[in-house]
Design an enzyme around this catalytic site. Sequence first.
Site, PDB file in Angstrom:
ATOM      1  N   HIS A   5     -50.003  -1.454  40.489  1.00  0.00           N
ATOM      2  CA  HIS A   5     -48.687  -1.532  39.849  1.00  0.00           C
ATOM      3  C   HIS A   5     -48.430  -0.183  39.202  1.00  0.00           C
ATOM      4  O   HIS A   5     -48.166  -0.072  38.016  1.00  0.00           O
ATOM      5  CB  HIS A   5     -48.635  -2.681  38.836  1.00  0.00           C
ATOM      6  CG  HIS A   5     -47.350  -3.441  38.899  1.00  0.00           C
ATOM      7  ND1 HIS A   5     -46.675  -3.890  37.810  1.00  0.00           N
ATOM      8  CD2 HIS A   5     -46.598  -3.822  39.961  1.00  0.00           C
ATOM      9  CE1 HIS A   5     -45.580  -4.512  38.187  1.00  0.00           C
ATOM     10  NE2 HIS A   5     -45.501  -4.486  39.485  1.00  0.00           N
ATOM     11  N   LYS A   8     -58.837 -10.206  44.745  1.00  0.00           N
ATOM     12  CA  LYS A   8     -57.984  -9.177  45.333  1.00  0.00           C
ATOM     13  C   LYS A   8     -57.611  -8.148  44.275  1.00  0.00           C
ATOM     14  O   LYS A   8     -57.455  -8.480  43.107  1.00  0.00           O
ATOM     15  CB  LYS A   8     -56.717  -9.809  45.889  1.00  0.00           C
ATOM     16  CG  LYS A   8     -55.865  -8.852  46.723  1.00  0.00           C
ATOM     17  CD  LYS A   8     -54.698  -9.602  47.309  1.00  0.00           C
ATOM     18  CE  LYS A   8     -53.743  -8.701  48.052  1.00  0.00           C
ATOM     19  NZ  LYS A   8     -52.565  -9.455  48.489  1.00  0.00           N
ATOM     20  N   GLN A  57     -40.521 -12.477  37.482  1.00  0.00           N
ATOM     21  CA  GLN A  57     -41.933 -12.843  37.444  1.00  0.00           C
ATOM     22  C   GLN A  57     -42.111 -14.349  37.254  1.00  0.00           C
ATOM     23  O   GLN A  57     -41.166 -15.069  36.958  1.00  0.00           O
ATOM     24  CB  GLN A  57     -42.592 -12.111  36.270  1.00  0.00           C
ATOM     25  CG  GLN A  57     -42.482 -10.602  36.362  1.00  0.00           C
ATOM     26  CD  GLN A  57     -43.417 -10.053  37.402  1.00  0.00           C
ATOM     27  OE1 GLN A  57     -44.608 -10.303  37.368  1.00  0.00           O
ATOM     28  NE2 GLN A  57     -42.881  -9.300  38.345  1.00  0.00           N
ATOM     29  N   HIS A  95     -43.838  -1.164  51.120  1.00  0.00           N
ATOM     30  CA  HIS A  95     -44.605  -2.002  50.210  1.00  0.00           C
ATOM     31  C   HIS A  95     -44.901  -3.382  50.816  1.00  0.00           C
ATOM     32  O   HIS A  95     -45.999  -3.897  50.696  1.00  0.00           O
ATOM     33  CB  HIS A  95     -43.795  -2.141  48.919  1.00  0.00           C
ATOM     34  CG  HIS A  95     -44.460  -2.943  47.867  1.00  0.00           C
ATOM     35  ND1 HIS A  95     -45.509  -2.460  47.128  1.00  0.00           N
ATOM     36  CD2 HIS A  95     -44.240  -4.210  47.434  1.00  0.00           C
ATOM     37  CE1 HIS A  95     -45.895  -3.391  46.275  1.00  0.00           C
ATOM     38  NE2 HIS A  95     -45.152  -4.452  46.443  1.00  0.00           N
TER      39      HIS A  95
END
Lengths: 234, 81, 81, 603
Positions: free
Chosen positions: D112, D108, D332, D61
Amino acid sequence: MAVRIGVVTFPGSLDDRDAQRAVRLAGGEAVALWHGDHELQGVDAIVLPGGFSYGDYLRCGAIAAHSPIMSEVISAANAGMPVLGICNGFQILVESQLLPGGLIRNDHGDFICRDQRLRVENASTAWTSQFEAGDEIVIPLKNGEGGYIATDETLDRLEGEGLVAFRYLDVNPNGSLRDIAGLTNERGNVVGLMPHPEHATEPGFGPDTPDAMRSGVDGLRFFQSAIESVLARV
Amino acid sequence: MPTIVVEVMPKPELLDPAGKATAGAIAKQGSSTFSAVRIGKRFELTVDGEVTDAVLAEAQRLAEEFLSNQVIEDVVAVKVA
Amino acid sequence: MPTIVVEVMPKPELLDPAGKATAGAIAKQGSSTFSAVRIGKRFELTVDGEVTDAVLAEAQRLAEEFLSNQVIEDVVAVKVA
Amino acid sequence: MSTPATHVVDTVENAAATPEREQPYAALGLKTDEYQRIREILGRRPTSGELAMYSVMWSEHCSYKSSKVWLRQFGQKVSPEMTKNLMVGMGENAGVVDIGEGWAVTFKIESHNHPSYVEPFQGAATGVGGIVRDIISMGARPVAVMDALRFGALDHPDTARVVPGVVSGISFYGNCLGLPNIGGETWFDPIYQANPLVNALAVGVLRHEDLHLANARGVGNKVVLFGARTGGDGIGGASILASESFDEGSGRKRPAVQVGDPFMEKVLIECCLELYRGELVEGIQDLGAAGISCATSELASNGDGGMHIVLDEVLLRDPTLTAEEILMSESQERMMAVVTPEKLEAFLAVIDRWDVEASVLGEVTGTGRLVIDWKGETIVDVDPRTVAVDGPVYERPVAYPTWIDHVNADSASGLARPTAGDELKAQTLTLLGSANLADKSWITSQYDKYVLGNTALSFPEDGGMVRVDEGSGLGFALATDANGRYCYLDPYQGAQLALAEAYRNVAVTGATPVAVSDCLNFGSPENPEVMWQFSRAVEGLADGCLQLGIPVTGGNVSFYNQTGDVPIHPTPVVAVMGTIDDVGRRVPSGWQDAGDNLYLLGT
Ligand SMILES: Nc1ncnc2c1ncn2[C@@H]1O[C@H](COP(=O)(O)OP(=O)(O)O)[C@@H](O)[C@H]1O
């Protein structure tokens, strides 16, 4: 002298710059006000804009209703200054008990964004004087918690005293009792509604009309009404 | 008619943004008594008839499978009001 | 640290569409045990220190003035967890 | 809950003294040769903190280790004309394109997918949050979002869990940020049943002079972490970690999902923009997957020196977190900035005005090393480039899937044709009632398209359009497209068809296509047939971009999209951005005036 209309920014306000633009398009001077201040900067009228103040986490508008500037807004409203609450702003007015009742989750459970037809029921408020009672207008609606509720007694009083300012037409988008989209106080200076007049003020960026795509500007008259009512007082 | 109360809270290890914002607002209002707030849900289920063990078991099942999202929430109580 | 629980429910005379929708969904699943559902909130306030009468009184005040909107909601409980 | 076994801090000194200690590198997703390379790089075994960092940063990732060799084409197959307006190309948080009049656009698209299957609402919501932070970190104000979605069969019971959750998650987070949603895609196919695709796009605008990059320069400059507090979220989300490997026997719970706080992110946006206006930031980076590991090593790698961090300074939501967990946490709504000491006070004043929490973690040094301390001891001492830049690169085997010939031969021409009017009618009705042709307004009506007042086009138009300059009317248009079934038949042409479709969807709005971002959703790179699909799709896209003369400015690769051994159809979602000098001249897709003529162009 341009009429100065303040737009309060709370943390999480989203349509504050749009409300400022609408004020300018209507010919007024937009003044940015900050939630944490106690200063109204000598404005002639106030808009509480849409958004998700404080994430709308506790109840919509509940935390914002306790912010420092609201004590000034409440005094000014009680002294007769025109105050408009749009969407989250309406929720703040209700939480501040400047308007009665409550706003809860839409009955279908989802956020909804649509071009909404409304009937102007009361054209003698500070924010609706440029309309005729019975006018039908289209302005965008976008909310997750716009269901208006109140006790039957309150609802009857609102109807009896002509305090229902706007009513949903065609579709009741959120389960509001008696199709109520917006209210005014007895004096007509404080108005709150769920739909967004500031998003129907600039051709090309408003709701569709039979004439042309995105050309609806029915919201402009809210702000022109306020300017007129301020000028009428001086 | 009898009522069963189901209580659901966000899992303690997860962020509870609503509780956080509420705690922040309480602190801003000048109170330092409470150091954290978490906000969950409280359901009142009206029972059509008597509250038997089977009814309670069904409430428990509903609480776990439907009224709460077990990925992010815990059922903290299922009880007769 | 001790916790005070505050429970808030929508006023019984007012519409609770979320509760109504939930009751409808439960009925759709084939259960006829519960005839109505109402959905409220459950707050957990973490107390920084001991729970005195003053702390409980403050929780009660907060519950009524801030955690609930008395126009549409009732505080149904303020208690030590 | 049992009390956690006391966690012994594994220091650099300790690591050097105990070379033989066994480490759970495999559980962290590292291969034996990768682990050996880390030992060679360090000249000793890694500390557990270093192992945490390498494992997340060397994950597929974060490191693009299987895709890198193919993605290079996007930088190689370019003409000077294509890069003329590119202010920032691939490799940064997001590409930046000069659109004239002193304005630039950055956009972009990112996936998810897996989190949105586990917990649809929060997974999709945090997907929007993550991509928006990429845009903020370039110095831009985010102005719109889009979402490209792929779900399983509409009538499968689990779809009833996934679709409403994903849509309301996107709606909740995007609406709460005050970003109009201007378009996207929704597609149903059983191949995505246990692996839905949730690709979120964000776009922002900035004045040329506001461009910010993720680098830590200037010895003595402060490194500040701000935004939400760090919790145990998504530890090992970027690679696969059993958190027990760090302290066996502890019953502590670590969340499997992350909960987004869009309100925090909205405040972060306004706070960052105010910091930029005040010129208070030297370098900035958002925290996504791999959290502090990623932010510190990338900022330091892109800088000219090193960095010294005191991990104890990180503000925690959960005080029981270990150093390794803090390094890996994916909490987050966090950002990391590099600030000069003279401006620190002004920086913190802005932070405070927005009620955001911040802490100074350390500073930029001249050592060339990334050094991290914890409880008074050094637990990480690495060359940051070995973590963030010089990770492993694989040339994975590719194999032509022989089934593809059979699938191609089995074409629609073999199917029976309707012979009677009734049959034709039935087929038409079936088509009209099919999930993929049905009206998508159940989804789009949950998205705010009005906020910010600059949306010139949105659903149901072919592309979204946003005004950038309220004076001149300068604006941009965006469309996303992909067709997994085409790519399944021929990934090279399928990718080009996706590109061509997005290009057309932008062109028909009246805008001129200028740049591309892509999100490449594929199965496992360890499957040579999937790797073949991937290589062909990238080649097709790169060749197509060269032919059309528009560059790929950035994007995202999502591998391991499969159920058991069955990969999804290769799904390269292509986003094309175009510019228009006056949005007042946009071309809508609906009929405009009675009496207008109709023309059919092309072949
Ligand atoms: N998930 C989504 N998010 C935002 N917009 C969407 C989404 N799905 C579809 N749309 C929008 O709905 C409209 C119709 O979509 P679709 O029926 O797929 O049309 P088309 O086949 O022309 O692409 C388009 O404007 C598209 O951008």
